[in-house]
Write a protein that holds these residues in place. Structure first.
Motif, PDB file in Angstrom:
ATOM      1  N   ASP A  84       0.837  -1.198   0.000  1.00  0.00           N
ATOM      2  CA  ASP A  84       0.000   0.000   0.000  1.00  0.00           C
ATOM      3  C   ASP A  84       0.876   1.253   0.000  1.00  0.00           C
ATOM      4  OD1 ASP A  84      -1.940   1.925   0.282  1.00  0.00           O
ATOM      5  OD2 ASP A  84      -2.313   1.519   2.396  1.00  0.00           O
ATOM      6  N   PRO A  85       0.865   2.034  -1.075  1.00  0.00           N
ATOM      7  CA  PRO A  85       1.728   3.224  -1.117  1.00  0.00           C
ATOM      8  C   PRO A  85       1.341   4.275  -0.084  1.00  0.00           C
ATOM      9  CG  PRO A  85       0.252   3.202  -3.011  1.00  0.00           C
ATOM     10  CD  PRO A  85       0.078   1.889  -2.318  1.00  0.00           C
ATOM     11  N   GLU A  86       0.064   4.302   0.317  1.00  0.00           N
ATOM     12  CA  GLU A  86      -0.396   5.345   1.236  1.00  0.00           C
ATOM     13  C   GLU A  86       0.288   5.266   2.594  1.00  0.00           C
ATOM     14  OE1 GLU A  86      -2.216   7.926   0.376  1.00  0.00           O
ATOM     15  OE2 GLU A  86      -2.201   7.103  -1.643  1.00  0.00           O
ATOM     16  N   GLY A  87       0.608   4.057   3.048  1.00  0.00           N
ATOM     17  CA  GLY A  87       1.290   3.918   4.329  1.00  0.00           C
ATOM     18  C   GLY A  87       2.670   4.543   4.296  1.00  0.00           C
ATOM     19  N   TRP A  88       3.428   4.230   3.243  1.00  0.00           N
ATOM     20  CA  TRP A  88       4.770   4.807   3.095  1.00  0.00           C
ATOM     21  C   TRP A  88       4.691   6.318   2.986  1.00  0.00           C
ATOM     22  CZ3 TRP A  88       8.536   1.444   3.996  1.00  0.00           C
ATOM     23  CH2 TRP A  88       8.312   0.087   3.745  1.00  0.00           C
ATOM     24  N   ILE A  89       3.705   6.816   2.244  1.00  0.00           N
ATOM     25  CA  ILE A  89       3.556   8.260   2.052  1.00  0.00           C
ATOM     26  C   ILE A  89       3.180   8.944   3.365  1.00  0.00           C
ATOM     27  CG2 ILE A  89       2.121  10.021   0.923  1.00  0.00           C
ATOM     28  CD1 ILE A  89       2.082   8.106  -1.557  1.00  0.00           C
ATOM     29  N   PHE A  90       2.278   8.329   4.127  1.00  0.00           N
ATOM     30  CA  PHE A  90       1.867   8.911   5.415  1.00  0.00           C
ATOM     31  C   PHE A  90       3.073   9.099   6.330  1.00  0.00           C
ATOM     32  CE2 PHE A  90       0.746   8.409   9.870  1.00  0.00           C
ATOM     33  CZ  PHE A  90      -0.296   9.305  10.032  1.00  0.00           C
ATOM     34  N   LEU A  91       3.885   8.051   6.471  1.00  0.00           N
ATOM     35  CA  LEU A  91       5.035   8.126   7.371  1.00  0.00           C
ATOM     36  C   LEU A  91       6.076   9.120   6.847  1.00  0.00           C
ATOM     37  CD1 LEU A  91       6.267   7.063   9.973  1.00  0.00           C
ATOM     38  CD2 LEU A  91       7.317   5.213   8.639  1.00  0.00           C
ATOM     39  N   ALA A  92       6.315   9.102   5.535  1.00  0.00           N
ATOM     40  CA  ALA A  92       7.272  10.048   4.950  1.00  0.00           C
ATOM     41  C   ALA A  92       6.821  11.493   5.159  1.00  0.00           C
ATOM     42  CB  ALA A  92       7.457   9.755   3.464  1.00  0.00           C
ATOM     43  N   HIS A  93       5.532  11.750   4.978  1.00  0.00           N
ATOM     44  CA  HIS A  93       5.001  13.105   5.196  1.00  0.00           C
ATOM     45  C   HIS A  93       5.241  13.563   6.631  1.00  0.00           C
ATOM     46  CE1 HIS A  93       1.987  13.874   1.694  1.00  0.00           C
ATOM     47  NE2 HIS A  93       3.162  13.470   1.270  1.00  0.00           N
ATOM     48  N   HIS A  94       5.031  12.654   7.565  1.00  0.00           N
ATOM     49  CA  HIS A  94       5.256  13.002   8.974  1.00  0.00           C
ATOM     50  C   HIS A  94       6.705  13.451   9.187  1.00  0.00           C
ATOM     51  CE1 HIS A  94       5.458  12.798  13.321  1.00  0.00           C
ATOM     52  NE2 HIS A  94       6.464  11.933  13.198  1.00  0.00           N
ATOM     53  N   PHE A  95       7.652  12.680   8.638  1.00  0.00           N
ATOM     54  CA  PHE A  95       9.063  13.031   8.798  1.00  0.00           C
ATOM     55  C   PHE A  95       9.410  14.330   8.071  1.00  0.00           C
ATOM     56  CE2 PHE A  95       9.999   8.224   9.168  1.00  0.00           C
ATOM     57  CZ  PHE A  95       9.825   8.256  10.536  1.00  0.00           C
ATOM     58  N   LEU A  96       8.937  14.463   6.827  1.00  0.00           N
ATOM     59  CA  LEU A  96       9.330  15.590   5.974  1.00  0.00           C
ATOM     60  C   LEU A  96       8.697  16.915   6.376  1.00  0.00           C
ATOM     61  CD1 LEU A  96       9.070  13.714   2.575  1.00  0.00           C
ATOM     62  CD2 LEU A  96      11.156  14.826   3.409  1.00  0.00           C
ATOM     63  N   TYR A  97       7.398  16.876   6.723  1.00  0.00           N
ATOM     64  CA  TYR A  97       6.676  18.132   6.912  1.00  0.00           C
ATOM     65  C   TYR A  97       6.342  18.440   8.374  1.00  0.00           C
ATOM     66  CZ  TYR A  97       6.232  17.319   1.930  1.00  0.00           C
ATOM     67  OH  TYR A  97       6.509  17.066   0.611  1.00  0.00           O
ATOM     68  N   GLU A  98       6.487  17.455   9.249  1.00  0.00           N
ATOM     69  CA  GLU A  98       6.263  17.720  10.668  1.00  0.00           C
ATOM     70  C   GLU A  98       7.582  17.729  11.441  1.00  0.00           C
ATOM     71  OE1 GLU A  98       2.955  15.541  12.469  1.00  0.00           O
ATOM     72  OE2 GLU A  98       2.162  15.201  10.464  1.00  0.00           O
ATOM     73  N   PRO A 132       4.705   2.142  -7.307  1.00  0.00           N
ATOM     74  CA  PRO A 132       5.967   2.846  -7.039  1.00  0.00           C
ATOM     75  C   PRO A 132       6.001   4.246  -7.622  1.00  0.00           C
ATOM     76  CG  PRO A 132       6.289   1.083  -8.652  1.00  0.00           C
ATOM     77  CD  PRO A 132       4.904   0.926  -8.104  1.00  0.00           C
ATOM     78  N   GLY A 133       5.246   4.482  -8.702  1.00  0.00           N
ATOM     79  CA  GLY A 133       5.187   5.817  -9.289  1.00  0.00           C
ATOM     80  C   GLY A 133       4.658   6.848  -8.312  1.00  0.00           C
ATOM     81  N   ALA A 134       3.716   6.446  -7.447  1.00  0.00           N
ATOM     82  CA  ALA A 134       3.163   7.375  -6.460  1.00  0.00           C
ATOM     83  C   ALA A 134       4.240   7.800  -5.463  1.00  0.00           C
ATOM     84  CB  ALA A 134       1.997   6.729  -5.720  1.00  0.00           C
ATOM     85  N   LEU A 135       5.104   6.863  -5.070  1.00  0.00           N
ATOM     86  CA  LEU A 135       6.177   7.187  -4.128  1.00  0.00           C
ATOM     87  C   LEU A 135       7.229   8.078  -4.783  1.00  0.00           C
ATOM     88  CD1 LEU A 135       6.648   3.755  -2.316  1.00  0.00           C
ATOM     89  CD2 LEU A 135       5.135   5.636  -1.738  1.00  0.00           C
ATOM     90  N   LEU A 136       7.527   7.801  -6.048  1.00  0.00           N
ATOM     91  CA  LEU A 136       8.488   8.643  -6.770  1.00  0.00           C
ATOM     92  C   LEU A 136       7.934  10.056  -6.960  1.00  0.00           C
ATOM     93  CD1 LEU A 136       9.652   6.010  -9.370  1.00  0.00           C
ATOM     94  CD2 LEU A 136      11.137   7.162  -7.710  1.00  0.00           C
ATOM     95  N   PHE A 137       6.634  10.148  -7.241  1.00  0.00           N
ATOM     96  CA  PHE A 137       6.017  11.469  -7.401  1.00  0.00           C
ATOM     97  C   PHE A 137       6.093  12.248  -6.085  1.00  0.00           C
ATOM     98  CE2 PHE A 137       2.658  14.608  -7.817  1.00  0.00           C
ATOM     99  CZ  PHE A 137       2.839  15.052  -9.120  1.00  0.00           C
TER     100      PHE A 137
END
Length: 200
Positions: A84-98, A132-137
């Protein structure tokens, strides 16, 4: 004692049944790496639901300021449904933007470490994600955001031009995976790189 043994035996029978079902689904062939984690294969269609419930627990822990617990739960969720790409994106957003925000972390070195943690999270997810394209984007979006920051606020990369170049690279890789609008984003990011060179 007998009741406890009965419960123990029933639990192991359930695990054995799930394992047998997983092997039967794969036609008796050993699962390939792309098929996901052992937990995901054992739980089958329930894995996604279990991961979703775990992400809710991650969010609640973060809201309470229990970051160590939240990160441990996030790792469990990622093992349950790594595709699920959304899980990776959620955690990455937390690190990057919070965690890497100037308001939360005044030290530039610490902000740079959180930025790298977010980018590393997206990179970890890329080989196992169903998209994987969603994670690269998202990687491209992160670098575009960093490129847009004033020089004094950006902890890493060192220059705006470098951030925009990395954004363009990520968008181009996303476009190669067929991600919508990634090609256009790559073109805009390349334009920002050229603008930066013209201003020197």
């Amino acid at each position: 004692m007998r009741a406890r043994w009965t419960l123990w035996a029933a639990g192991w029978l359930a695990v054995a049944a799930l394992l047998a079902w997983s092997i039967a689904r794969s036609g008796g062939q050993p699962p390939r790496a792309r098929q996901g984690s052992l937990l995901e294969r054992l739980l089958g269609p329930v894995a996604s639901l279990a991961a979703s419930a775990q992400w809710v627990r991650v969010d609640l822990a973060l809201r309470r300021g229990e970051t160590a617990r939240a990160y441990a739960r996030a790792e469990t969720a990622l093992r349950l449904d790594p595709g699920d790409p959304e899980g990776w994106i959620f955690l990455a957003h937390h690190f990057l933007y919070e965690r890497a925000s100037l308001q939360r972390e005044p030290d530039a070195g610490a902000r740079a470490r959180w930025i790298r943690a977010g980018l590393d999270t997206l990179e970890r997810g890329e080989p196992v994600s169903r998209d994987p394209g969603a994670l690269l984007f998202e990687r491209g979006v992160a670098f575009a955001f960093l490129g847009s920051l004033p020089e004094t606020d950006r902890a890493w990369p060192p220059t705006s031009a470098e951030a925009w170049r990395l954004a363009a690279d990520a968008f181009e890789r996303a476009a190669a995976k067929g991600y919508p609008h990634a090609g256009e984003a790559a073109g805009r990011a390349r334009g920002k790189v050229l603008e930066g060179r013209a201003l020197r």
